[in-house]
Design a protein around this motif. Structure first.
Motif, PDB file in Angstrom:
ATOM      1  N   ALA A  69       9.262 -17.140  37.746  1.00  0.00           N
ATOM      2  CA  ALA A  69       8.310 -18.253  37.661  1.00  0.00           C
ATOM      3  C   ALA A  69       6.918 -17.862  38.156  1.00  0.00           C
ATOM      4  CB  ALA A  69       8.832 -19.458  38.435  1.00  0.00           C
ATOM      5  N   ALA A  70       6.828 -17.231  39.305  1.00  0.00           N
ATOM      6  CA  ALA A  70       5.520 -16.862  39.860  1.00  0.00           C
ATOM      7  C   ALA A  70       4.816 -15.843  38.972  1.00  0.00           C
ATOM      8  CB  ALA A  70       5.684 -16.319  41.274  1.00  0.00           C
ATOM      9  N   LEU A  81       3.069 -17.475  36.233  1.00  0.00           N
ATOM     10  CA  LEU A  81       2.056 -18.435  36.701  1.00  0.00           C
ATOM     11  C   LEU A  81       2.554 -19.877  36.760  1.00  0.00           C
ATOM     12  CD1 LEU A  81      -1.073 -16.965  34.910  1.00  0.00           C
ATOM     13  CD2 LEU A  81      -0.185 -16.410  37.182  1.00  0.00           C
ATOM     14  N   PHE A  82       3.836 -20.059  37.053  1.00  0.00           N
ATOM     15  CA  PHE A  82       4.398 -21.382  37.297  1.00  0.00           C
ATOM     16  C   PHE A  82       4.637 -21.530  38.796  1.00  0.00           C
ATOM     17  CE2 PHE A  82       5.360 -20.981  32.840  1.00  0.00           C
ATOM     18  CZ  PHE A  82       5.331 -22.280  32.361  1.00  0.00           C
ATOM     19  N   ASP A  83       4.417 -22.722  39.313  1.00  0.00           N
ATOM     20  CA  ASP A  83       4.681 -22.982  40.720  1.00  0.00           C
ATOM     21  C   ASP A  83       6.166 -23.152  40.994  1.00  0.00           C
ATOM     22  OD1 ASP A  83       1.981 -22.926  41.373  1.00  0.00           O
ATOM     23  OD2 ASP A  83       1.744 -25.058  40.945  1.00  0.00           O
ATOM     24  N   ASP A  84       6.895 -23.592  39.966  1.00  0.00           N
ATOM     25  CA  ASP A  84       8.314 -23.878  40.145  1.00  0.00           C
ATOM     26  C   ASP A  84       8.981 -23.876  38.776  1.00  0.00           C
ATOM     27  OD1 ASP A  84      10.668 -24.505  41.399  1.00  0.00           O
ATOM     28  OD2 ASP A  84      10.041 -26.483  42.106  1.00  0.00           O
TER      29      ASP A  84
END
Length: 100
Positions: free
Chosen positions: A31-32, A35-38
């Motif tokens: 996820a990171a 570029l996703f927070d969660d």
């Protein structure tokens, strides 16, 4: 023909992509990096997307889906050949995505 000639004018048409497989492949481990927070709930993201698309339609905006436009393009043999010859590369997309 699509074009943008105003940043503040009335939105008449839009191209959207309904979330699906790309979110199903999202994991806590990647996820990171993507570029996703969660990790997102796919069904919830689809519900929110559908509500957004319906809100646009209710205001007279014509909603086009990227997948439909791509399928229509691939129905044109010259366009399909151009995409397969000039865009897809087995080194990046895998052997199954390319005509060998």
């Amino acid at each position: 023909m699509f074009r943008v000639d105003s940043e503040v004018g009335r939105l008449r048409q839009v191209i959207l992509h309904r979330p699906d497989l790309e979110l199903k492949r999202l994991t806590p481990d990647n996820a990171a990096d993507l570029l996703f927070d969660d990790v997102l709930w796919v069904s919830r993201a689809q519900q929110e997307h559908d509500a957004f698309a319906n809100a646009l339609r209710s205001r007279g905006v014509v909603v086009h889906y990227y997948s439909d436009l791509l399928a229509q393009t691939l129905d044109v043999s010259a366009a399909r050949d151009y995409i397969l010859d000039g865009v897809f590369d087995s080194r990046y997309h895998g052997l199954l995505a390319c005509d060998q």
